[in-house]
Design an enzyme around this catalytic site. Structure first.
Site, mmCIF file in Angstrom:
data_model
loop_
_atom_site.group_PDB
_atom_site.id
_atom_site.type_symbol
_atom_site.label_atom_id
_atom_site.label_comp_id
_atom_site.label_asym_id
_atom_site.label_seq_id
_atom_site.Cartn_x
_atom_site.Cartn_y
_atom_site.Cartn_z
ATOM 1 C CE1 TYR A 82 81.909 51.695 21.917
ATOM 2 C CE2 TYR A 82 79.837 51.433 23.085
ATOM 3 C CZ TYR A 82 81.189 51.717 23.099
ATOM 4 O OH TYR A 82 81.814 52.008 24.278
ATOM 5 N NE ARG B 114 72.542 56.583 28.373
ATOM 6 C CZ ARG B 114 71.349 56.417 27.807
ATOM 7 N NH1 ARG B 114 70.274 56.265 28.564
ATOM 8 N NH2 ARG B 114 71.227 56.407 26.496
ATOM 9 C CE LYS C 144 83.918 48.667 23.322
ATOM 10 N NZ LYS C 144 85.298 48.748 23.801
HETATM 11 P P1 NAD Z 1 88.010 57.747 23.562
HETATM 12 O O1 NAD Z 1 87.366 57.883 22.226
HETATM 13 O O2 NAD Z 1 88.436 58.995 24.266
HETATM 14 O O3 NAD Z 1 89.294 56.806 23.471
HETATM 15 C C1 NAD Z 1 89.444 55.761 22.560
HETATM 16 C C2 NAD Z 1 90.887 55.748 22.087
HETATM 17 O O4 NAD Z 1 91.070 54.644 21.200
HETATM 18 C C3 NAD Z 1 91.263 57.017 21.327
HETATM 19 O O5 NAD Z 1 92.501 57.484 21.764
HETATM 20 C C4 NAD Z 1 91.314 56.548 19.884
HETATM 21 O O6 NAD Z 1 92.179 57.333 19.078
HETATM 22 C C5 NAD Z 1 91.771 55.110 20.048
HETATM 23 N N1 NAD Z 1 91.394 54.239 18.930
HETATM 24 C C6 NAD Z 1 90.181 54.125 18.339
HETATM 25 N N2 NAD Z 1 90.221 53.215 17.357
HETATM 26 C C7 NAD Z 1 91.495 52.739 17.313
HETATM 27 C C8 NAD Z 1 92.170 51.795 16.511
HETATM 28 N N3 NAD Z 1 91.541 51.149 15.510
HETATM 29 N N4 NAD Z 1 93.490 51.557 16.740
HETATM 30 C C9 NAD Z 1 94.138 52.206 17.739
HETATM 31 N N5 NAD Z 1 93.561 53.136 18.523
HETATM 32 C C10 NAD Z 1 92.245 53.388 18.321
HETATM 33 O O7 NAD Z 1 87.003 56.896 24.453
HETATM 34 P P2 NAD Z 1 87.062 56.529 26.009
HETATM 35 O O8 NAD Z 1 85.884 57.127 26.653
HETATM 36 O O9 NAD Z 1 88.417 56.811 26.560
HETATM 37 O O10 NAD Z 1 86.811 54.956 25.944
HETATM 38 C C11 NAD Z 1 87.872 54.024 26.046
HETATM 39 C C12 NAD Z 1 87.324 52.612 26.047
HETATM 40 O O11 NAD Z 1 86.401 52.443 27.115
HETATM 41 C C13 NAD Z 1 86.578 52.239 24.766
HETATM 42 O O12 NAD Z 1 86.878 50.902 24.433
HETATM 43 C C14 NAD Z 1 85.136 52.359 25.146
HETATM 44 O O13 NAD Z 1 84.320 51.492 24.399
HETATM 45 C C15 NAD Z 1 85.166 51.972 26.625
HETATM 46 N N6 NAD Z 1 84.031 52.579 27.340
HETATM 47 C C16 NAD Z 1 84.032 53.886 27.675
HETATM 48 C C17 NAD Z 1 82.941 54.437 28.331
HETATM 49 C C18 NAD Z 1 82.884 55.880 28.755
HETATM 50 O O14 NAD Z 1 81.851 56.305 29.291
HETATM 51 N N7 NAD Z 1 83.912 56.657 28.600
HETATM 52 C C19 NAD Z 1 81.832 53.634 28.618
HETATM 53 C C20 NAD Z 1 81.861 52.299 28.225
HETATM 54 C C21 NAD Z 1 82.974 51.774 27.615
HETATM 55 N N1 UDP Z 2 71.999 63.340 25.193
HETATM 56 C C1 UDP Z 2 71.255 64.509 25.221
HETATM 57 N N2 UDP Z 2 71.823 65.656 24.751
HETATM 58 C C2 UDP Z 2 73.084 65.691 24.267
HETATM 59 C C3 UDP Z 2 73.842 64.502 24.227
HETATM 60 C C4 UDP Z 2 73.264 63.338 24.697
HETATM 61 O O1 UDP Z 2 70.101 64.534 25.674
HETATM 62 O O2 UDP Z 2 73.516 66.798 23.845
HETATM 63 C C5 UDP Z 2 71.391 62.114 25.723
HETATM 64 C C6 UDP Z 2 71.432 60.909 24.792
HETATM 65 O O3 UDP Z 2 70.310 60.888 23.933
HETATM 66 C C7 UDP Z 2 71.424 59.758 25.778
HETATM 67 C C8 UDP Z 2 72.179 60.306 26.996
HETATM 68 O O4 UDP Z 2 72.150 61.722 26.861
HETATM 69 O O5 UDP Z 2 70.114 59.465 26.171
HETATM 70 C C9 UDP Z 2 73.630 59.827 27.085
HETATM 71 O O6 UDP Z 2 74.232 60.082 25.849
HETATM 72 P P1 UDP Z 2 75.787 59.794 25.575
HETATM 73 O O7 UDP Z 2 76.025 60.043 24.131
HETATM 74 O O8 UDP Z 2 76.604 60.556 26.559
HETATM 75 O O9 UDP Z 2 75.990 58.255 25.950
HETATM 76 P P2 UDP Z 2 75.176 56.885 25.681
HETATM 77 O O10 UDP Z 2 73.896 57.180 24.947
HETATM 78 O O11 UDP Z 2 76.106 56.069 24.871
HETATM 79 O O12 UDP Z 2 74.915 56.374 27.038
#
Ligand code: NAD
Ligand code: UDP
Length: 310
Positions: A143, A209, A147
């Protein structure tokens, strides 16, 4: 404007589709439904300006569009580690295909990148000019590095092919329509608290976070897309920083739950701290989060109470 939202049936994507439709755009939602759900977009399926395409971004597609919001990629560690090779392909081949589409159609392109490009950051809070501290061979690398390549691809298409691009680095975002079982910390803790199950804090819970409410995040993305002369990358997130243990306590108190907090092993490469410096977003986009964490969490608790009652 005809706007393509890849990953549009996911958590962030569905809120973005909703906002774009409300503003009078034609929206094409493209999704392979790996982590997306029809239920997220169900309210717009009958909308005359909404179109749904089931497609995988790893494969090319021909469409005519003015804007591309490229979000397709699973975001929760459980989901992106389920098939890491696919996660890399989605970030690399998928981003390549969408940039190719942007080049052919001259559409403006926005990449949903992530705070994970900073890895386990040695600089705190994180500013956009920090290059990060990322393991290339760990379980999060599919991931994080995916990215990072997506960002590189985006800037090279910009410099080499004059594609009009934007990069946003999204920090942990939460809100309604997160999946109850996707393993992210906010959804896990809220669901555990509502069900009266143990709250699973990984490690000692000292890692931090910073949590942004989804509506604020979507507003930042749209502002970035419509701002001219600024490619980013720009951080989008809420600088309010919490330890995971404090977040657990806050959610237990807010839900009036009898759940116990228990400690589980920390997954490898779990970043120890994360907080966005959002000075650039404030300066260039006039953007900052409006929703307090307490209010945002209450809205999310309400969502999950209804969701779990189904
Ligand atoms: P999510 O998993 O809910 O949404 C991702 C969507 O992409 C889903 O609908 C999934 O079915 C679709 N998808 C995955 N692989 C695909 C593919 N190969 N072809 C077509 N569709 C595909 O996640 P989200 O939280 O909505 O995140 C959306 C975007 O934002 C992602 O790119 C993620 O990396 C980025 N992002 C999210 C967060 C967050 O905290 N939510 C943080 C950082 C970055
Ligand atoms: N985390 C936790 N308990 C849970 C899920 C996540 O303590 O049940 C912790 C995880 O180890 C991380 C933080 O919460 O330190 C955020 O996790 P998340 O998976 O939401 O996002 P990311 O690690 O990608 O920021």
């Amino acid at each position: 404007m005809r706007v393509l939202v890849t990953g549009g049936a996911g958590f962030l994507g569905s809120h973005l589709c909703e906002r774009l439709l409300r503003e009078g755009n034609e929206v094409i939602c493209l999704d392979n439904f790996f982590t997306g759900r029809r239920r997220n977009i169900h309210p717009f399926l009958a909308h005359p300006d909404f179109e749904l395409i089931r497609h995988d971004v790893v494969l090319p597609i021909l469409l005519e569009v003015d804007r591309i919001y490229h979000l397709a990629c699973p975001a929760s560690p459980i989901h992106y580690q389920y098939n890491p090779v696919k996660t890399i392909k989605t970030n690399v081949l998928g981003t390549h295909n969408m940039l190719g589409l942007a080049k052919r159609t001259r559409a403006r392109f926005l990449l949903a990148s992530t705070s994970e490009v900073y890895g386990d950051p040695k600089v705190h809070p994180q500013k956009e000019d920090y290059w990060g501290n990322v393991n290339t061979v760990g379980i999060r690398s599919c991931y994080d590095e995916g990215k990072r390549v997506a960002e590189t691809f985006t800037m090279d298409y910009h410099r080499q092919n004059k594609v009009d691009v934007r990069i946003v680095r999204i920090f942990n975002t939460y809100g309604p329509r997160m999946l109850a079982e996707d393993g992210r910390v906010v959804s896990n803790f809220i669901v555990q608290a509502i069900k009266g199950e143990d709250i699973t804090v990984y490690g000692e819970g000292k890692q931090t976070r910073s949590f942004c409410f989804v509506d604020d995040l979507v507003d930042g993305m749209v502002r970035m897309m419509e701002t001219v002369g600024f490619t980013g990358p720009v951080n989008l997130g809420n600088p309010e920083e919490y330890t995971i243990l404090d977040l657990a306590k806050k959610i237990v108190a807010m839900t009036g739950s009898r759940s116990k907090i228990v400690f589980r092993p920390l997954p490898s490469d779990d970043p120890t701290q994360r907080q966005p410096d959002i000075s650039l977003a404030k300066q260039k986009l006039g953007w900052q989060p409006r929703m307090s964490v307490d209010e945002g969490l209450r809205t999310t608790v309400d969502f999950f109470r209804k969701e779990l009652a189904r």
